[in-house]
Write an enzyme that holds these catalytic residues in place. Structure first.
Site: not given
Length: 604
Positions: A106, A193, A341, A371, A374
């Site tokens: 990844r 954030h 998973y 990301y 909502h």
């Protein structure tokens, strides 16, 4: 040659002066470089491919492609055969080997050092060194292209408001089939954030978060000045106040820290924390309070272990411990839940010590856009048998004080969040936030959704129906965009067909996981020089990190140790309460929540 000629002809037909790279001719992460005004050259160096457009695989690449399963096949294997995975999870060397592969496969998809930003579609020192920019996974579409997506699609993109209304807005709440709850939703919002801090005064391509990673600046403040205002300067602790015998953040008045609150909020409810926008909803202030308590608790543990240490060393070491706790919780609880998973993920930095890995990170604009989850948000918030709509909930810390953290944790653990993928599940309250996300993506000249799928080694969609998995929204998108290769990144993520019984579609996972894991494991505390007991005050501090979980965090800091997780455990507990709350307002009845959400928190 024929393919190249056709692409160039298409570009020239639309615009006589089109940049030859507008057609994105270079495949498999090849780099397009213009040569003169009407030619291009693909740099296929170290891609594993060769040829004019980097489309011919080298011998070893061909073998790898033949043996490599599709992402959906891998997902199926990891989410089925539970008995087999239970055995694998108990065999350390097997579990470590698989986890190492997950991390390396990844994270190697993320360019490190960073390569592009909104103003530099080519390698430059500015794109590398200027930390005030978000980096880019793909360079922006060149300015002189005939269409917004290069050469595909119409000359103008559809009205973003129409896109939101037709395919994104919620008709009826669609619960997440994985059982994701509001403890997860607010954790996601609170956690991200610290590094999604767009500097809107400069534009959506710029960030205030210069550390570009897990630094806990949402707890401690982005600047040293803000940090000092929040610190007690005694025993390493942060400032706090006691209310009803429990610890809460101090007020703005007591700290002189700048926070975003409307003028209607009373002074005693203006709590001050590291992130200036966290007064927006009590769910964020809940986590801010929990982490404040955890920091001060860890300071007490270290003080007992090291009575010789001063305030500064206690503070700095506690911060490193909390960073470690955060990363462990994110990987082993948060990402574990999202993945679905049966294989048990593991936070162990030593897995990468013998690998080629760079301990640095740069937040990408696309990661920020991706990301925007909502649809997780419900229509109402259910706390201890009472129901709060958005107007009653936002900028209302009195709700947190009235119910207390124990009831918040219990209630949010029981309340199911919405499914993110599949379309038409966006709350009306954040309609303008979603529209702004589309507009900002256009301002930053994102490439098409299919180009991002190719960037993250996923086969591009051939039709809107293949994207959505149904006919109605596919027809709406066809009418709006005209060409699947002109489909925009952000709305496509939300309308993409979900994986079976999953919260996300394929692209959200395949594009999001590399950003996430590289950012987590690229943290300095995961490096060989940092990852040792002495960094964290000895074995006591090291143990706090290595035993951390969302449940242990709650038990250590919330009265009564209420059960929690990131998923609803009993579906019978998700039934909707009907009691309407009229108390605990703070004079906010006349405020339009969608206006505040748009003006103050486009990222939230």
């Amino acid at each position: 040659m024929l393919a190249r000629a056709l692409l160039l002809c298409a570009a020239v037909a639309l615009s006589g002066a089109a940049n030859p790279c507008c057609s994105h001719p270079c495949q498999n992460r090849g780099v397009c470089m213009s040569v003169g005004f009407d030619q291009y050259k693909c740099d296929c160096t170290r891609t594993g491919f060769y040829g004019e457009n980097c489309t011919t695989p080298e011998f070893l690449t061909r073998i790898k492609l033949l043996l490599k399963p599709t992402p959906n096949t891998v997902h199926y294997i990891l989410t089925h055969f539970k008995g087999v995975w239970n055995i694998v999870n108990k065999i350390s060397f097997l579990r470590n080997m698989i986890m190492r592969y997950v991390l390396t496969s990844r994270s190697h998809l993320i360019e490190s050092p960073p390569t592009y930003n909104v103003h530099y579609s080519y390698k430059s020192w500015e794109a590398f060194s200027n930390l005030s920019y978000y980096t880019r996974a793909l360079p922006p579409v060149p300015d002189d292209c005939p269409t917004p997506m290069g050469v595909k699609g119409r000359k103008e993109l559809p009205d973003s408001k129409e896109v939101v209304k037709k395919v994104l807005l919620r008709r009826k709440f669609i619960p997440d089939p994985q059982g994701t709850n509001l403890m997860f939703a607010f954790f996601a919002q609170h956690f991200t954030h610290q590094f999604f801090k767009t500097d809107f005064e400069r534009g959506p391509a710029f960030t205030k978060g210069k550390n570009h990673g897990v630094d806990l600046s949402h707890i401690y403040g982005e600047s040293l000045e803000r940090q000092h205002k929040l610190r007690l300067f005694k025993d390493g602790k942060m400032k706090y106040q006691m209310i009803n015998g429990e610890m809460y953040p101090p007020t703005v008045k007591d700290t002189q820290v700048e926070m975003i609150y409307p003028p209607h909020v009373p002074e005693h409810l203006k709590f001050a924390v590291g992130q200036e926008v966290f007064g927006l909803v009590p769910g964020l202030m809940m986590y801010a309070t929990i982490w404040l308590r955890e920091h001060n608790r860890v300071c007490d543990v270290l003080k007992q272990e090291h009575p010789e240490w001063g305030d500064e060393q206690l503070f700095q070491t506690s911060r490193l411990i909390l960073i470690g706790e955060t990363i462990k919780i994110v990987i082993e609880d948060y990402v574990q839940h999202l993945s679905g998973y049966h294989f048990k993920l593991k936070f162990d930095p030593e897995l990468l010590f013998n690998q080629q890995f760079q301990y640095q990170n740069r937040i990408a604009a696309e990661f920020n856009t991706l990301y925007h989850w909502h649809p997780l948000l419900p229509d109402v918030f259910q706390i201890d048998g009472q129901e709060y709509n958005y107007q009653q909930f936002i900028y209302n810390n009195s709700v947190l004080l009235e119910h207390g953290l124990t009831q918040f944790v219990e209630s949010f653990t029981r309340q199911r969040a919405g499914r993110v993928a599949g379309g038409r599940n966006l709350p009306v309250a954040v309609e303008k936030v979603s529209k702004a996300s589309i507009d900002q993506s256009r301002e930053m000249k994102y490439q098409s959704f299919n180009e991002y799928r190719k960037r993250f080694l996923v086969k591009p969609y051939e039709s809107f129906e293949e994207l959505t998995g149904e006919k109605e929204m596919a027809a709406e998108l066809e009418a709006l965009y005209g060409d699947i290769d002109a489909m925009e990144f952000y709305p496509a993520l939300l309308v993409e067909k979900p994986r079976p019984d999953a919260i996300f579609g394929e692209t959200m996972v395949e594009a999001g996981a590399p950003f996430s894991l590289k950012g987590l494991m690229g943290n300095p505390i995961c490096s060989p020089e940092y990852w040792k007991p002495s960094t964290f005050g000895g074995e006591v501090g090291f143990k706090i990190i290595n035993t951390a979980s969302i449940q242990s965090l709650i038990c250590s800091n919330v009265k009564g140790c209420p059960f929690t997780s990131f998923s609803v455990q009993d579906t019978h507990l998700t039934k909707t309460v009907t009691i309407n709350a009229s108390s605990s307002h703070s004079g906010l009845d006349d405020i339009n929540p969608t206006v505040l959400l748009k003006e103050r928190s486009t990222e939230l």
